[in-house]
Design a protein around this motif. Structure first.
Motif, PDB file in Angstrom:
ATOM      1  N   VAL A  73      -8.266 -41.399  36.930  1.00  0.00           N
ATOM      2  CA  VAL A  73      -7.049 -40.592  36.801  1.00  0.00           C
ATOM      3  C   VAL A  73      -6.048 -40.995  37.881  1.00  0.00           C
ATOM      4  O   VAL A  73      -4.873 -41.223  37.601  1.00  0.00           O
ATOM      5  CB  VAL A  73      -7.369 -39.081  36.878  1.00  0.00           C
ATOM      6  N   GLU A  76      -4.505 -44.433  37.062  1.00  0.00           N
ATOM      7  CA  GLU A  76      -3.531 -44.369  35.968  1.00  0.00           C
ATOM      8  C   GLU A  76      -2.230 -43.722  36.433  1.00  0.00           C
ATOM      9  O   GLU A  76      -1.141 -44.187  36.112  1.00  0.00           O
ATOM     10  CB  GLU A  76      -4.108 -43.608  34.771  1.00  0.00           C
ATOM     11  N   VAL A  83      -1.775 -39.024  31.863  1.00  0.00           N
ATOM     12  CA  VAL A  83      -3.207 -38.782  31.692  1.00  0.00           C
ATOM     13  C   VAL A  83      -3.364 -37.486  30.911  1.00  0.00           C
ATOM     14  O   VAL A  83      -2.705 -36.496  31.203  1.00  0.00           O
ATOM     15  CB  VAL A  83      -3.918 -38.668  33.061  1.00  0.00           C
TER      16      VAL A  83
END
Length: 167
Positions: A73, A76, A83
């Motif tokens: 997470v 990203e 996300v």
């Protein structure tokens, strides 16, 4: 009842916030690449990641799965990507399922009616389980990968190089 899907985005120009997120990502970065089976605990066995909750007597250790998910997470979000966090047992509308698969709702209805994804109806509305949608997506992607591999194996590279239409 419509399921709420939560999307998280990190689009901050604040260098301090980005620095904190980058530090979290590096700290949890025991798993460097997909396919690399090293976990945080393998790399940092003396520093198991924990969460500290105010008012709780002891820090709570994070599982390998949660550590890897938080790392992914953070990675990203640092790349400016969105996300989505959703329970795998969630019931989806046909529009939500079509959005996840990247197809139109009418195309999804044809897929449902073909029996490729199980569904049930609530009144006149079709509902699908996220697990079933993700399983279909995996099967579809695997089928496409196999077809591309077969196509690539059939092609003779020397014929391609000598083809006057391909330059």
């Amino acid at each position: 009842m419509r399921t709420k899907i939560r999307h998280y985005s990190f689009l901050s120009d604040d260098a301090g916030e980005r620095s904190v997120l980058a530090m979290i990502q590096r700290f949890l970065g025991g798993k460097k690449r997909r396919g690399d089976e090293r976990t945080f605990r393998d790399v940092h066995s003396d520093k198991a990641p924990v969460i500290v909750i105010p008012g709780c007597d002891a820090p709570i250790p994070l599982t390998n799965e949660l550590t890897e998910m938080l790392h992914d997470v953070a990675s990203e979000l640092l790349q400016g990507k969105s996300v989505t966090v959703i329970s795998s047992s969630v019931e989806l509308t046909t529009q939500d399922a079509a959005d996840i698969l990247g197809i139109s709702r009418p195309t999804l209805i044809r897929v449902l009616e073909s029996g490729a994804i199980p569904f049930h109806t609530v009144g006149r509305h079709r509902r699908v389980q996220l697990d079933d949608v993700l399983e279909y997506q995996h099967r579809h992607q695997e089928k496409a990968r196999v077809a591309l591999d077969e196509l690539a194996a059939d092609e003779d590279p020397l014929l391609t190089l000598e083809n006057p239409l391909i330059r």
